[in-house]
Design an enzyme around this catalytic site. Sequence first.
Site, PDB file in Angstrom:
ATOM      1  N   LEU A 241      38.784  -2.355 -16.432  1.00 30.56           N
ATOM      2  CA  LEU A 241      37.339  -2.165 -16.209  1.00 30.56           C
ATOM      3  C   LEU A 241      36.590  -3.408 -16.673  1.00 30.56           C
ATOM      4  CD1 LEU A 241      35.795   1.253 -17.220  1.00 30.56           C
ATOM      5  CD2 LEU A 241      35.927   0.170 -14.983  1.00 30.56           C
ATOM      6  N   HIS A 242      36.542  -4.415 -15.834  1.00 29.66           N
ATOM      7  CA  HIS A 242      35.946  -5.686 -16.286  1.00 29.66           C
ATOM      8  C   HIS A 242      34.435  -5.584 -16.552  1.00 29.66           C
ATOM      9  CE1 HIS A 242      39.636  -7.787 -15.137  1.00 29.66           C
ATOM     10  NE2 HIS A 242      39.551  -7.307 -13.927  1.00 29.66           N
ATOM     11  N   ASP A 243      33.654  -5.516 -15.487  1.00 23.05           N
ATOM     12  CA  ASP A 243      32.200  -5.698 -15.621  1.00 23.05           C
ATOM     13  C   ASP A 243      31.480  -4.638 -16.462  1.00 23.05           C
ATOM     14  OD1 ASP A 243      32.451  -7.992 -14.118  1.00 23.05           O
ATOM     15  OD2 ASP A 243      31.871  -7.051 -12.227  1.00 23.05           O
TER      16      ASP A 243
END
Length: 317
Positions: A241-243
Amino acid sequence: MTATPIVIDCDPGIDDAIALLTAFVSTELDIRAITPVCGNQPLERTVRNALTVCELAGRCDIPVHPGCFRPLFREPIHGQFHGRGGLGNAELPEPTKRAERRSAVDFLIEALEAAATGSRLTICCLGPMTNLAVALRMKPAIAAGIERVVMMGGAYREPGNRSLTSEFNVLADPHAAGIVFSSGVPIVALGLDVTHRVMLQPAHVARFGDMSGPIAKTIFDLMAFWDRNDVRRYGSRGGPLHDPLVIAYLLAPQLFRCERARVFVEHESELCMGQTVADWFGKTGGEANVEIATEVDAAVLELILGRLARYDAHVRA
Ligand code: BDR
Ligand code: CA
């Protein structure tokens, strides 16, 4: 408590869309604008995707200012895991909301000039940093209006994701990233070192399948598409879950450990293009210019999922 004024600079993108939805229901944040850029998709599409996510969530009050069509010097590259239109298989409403006429760069310059003498803005960078770099180049004094930049960008001790050494957002516009890193503004960088530790697994996704309402259904569809199914690389099923971690950092910075270092961006070598090279021990003699997140508490995932669960049974405004 007064809400933190922020601008979300992004390239939606599945994880950008999840970050936007997380921010929309977080009353601690006052979203002044969304400024899409060419990144995961061409600009036309990232603008449209930002508009449709606003529409879905009933947040047509937030202005969307279109940003730069291309990176500063390199040919555009686009995301590989977001599906053809950038939002997987999710069916989103045709946006009735329109983008603003004023460009992202003009908006950033005017808003940051005003903020320099009032309350400074936090700029959340979820994509290549072309918009902010151009604004800083046109009017360097706007740096005074930036409270800080909190970015999803870079790979400091972790290998790259789009190339052997480089993280997508920095690789997509390494020259822009170099301008932002060397601008002197306070920067918090959440790179692959932490985003690869926060895996959205099938069991998390399933929770949204049990919820009702069009937004929860879209969240489910976006998340279901995001599974990389690469256990060898990530240690489990699911997708990093990057952003959304940028939004989580604003809500709960205590869940992250940061170390200060001076960051350089490689833009000469094709092999290492976009590599973020951190001077952890002052070897270069320069001042540290970035707070790099090096550890993250697993509780961050529940924080994000908890915010998104607020959409359960939510009817579009
Ligand atoms: C970054 O690249 C993009 O594909 C994602 O949206 C995220 O911002 C991760 O490297
Ligand atoms: Ca992104």
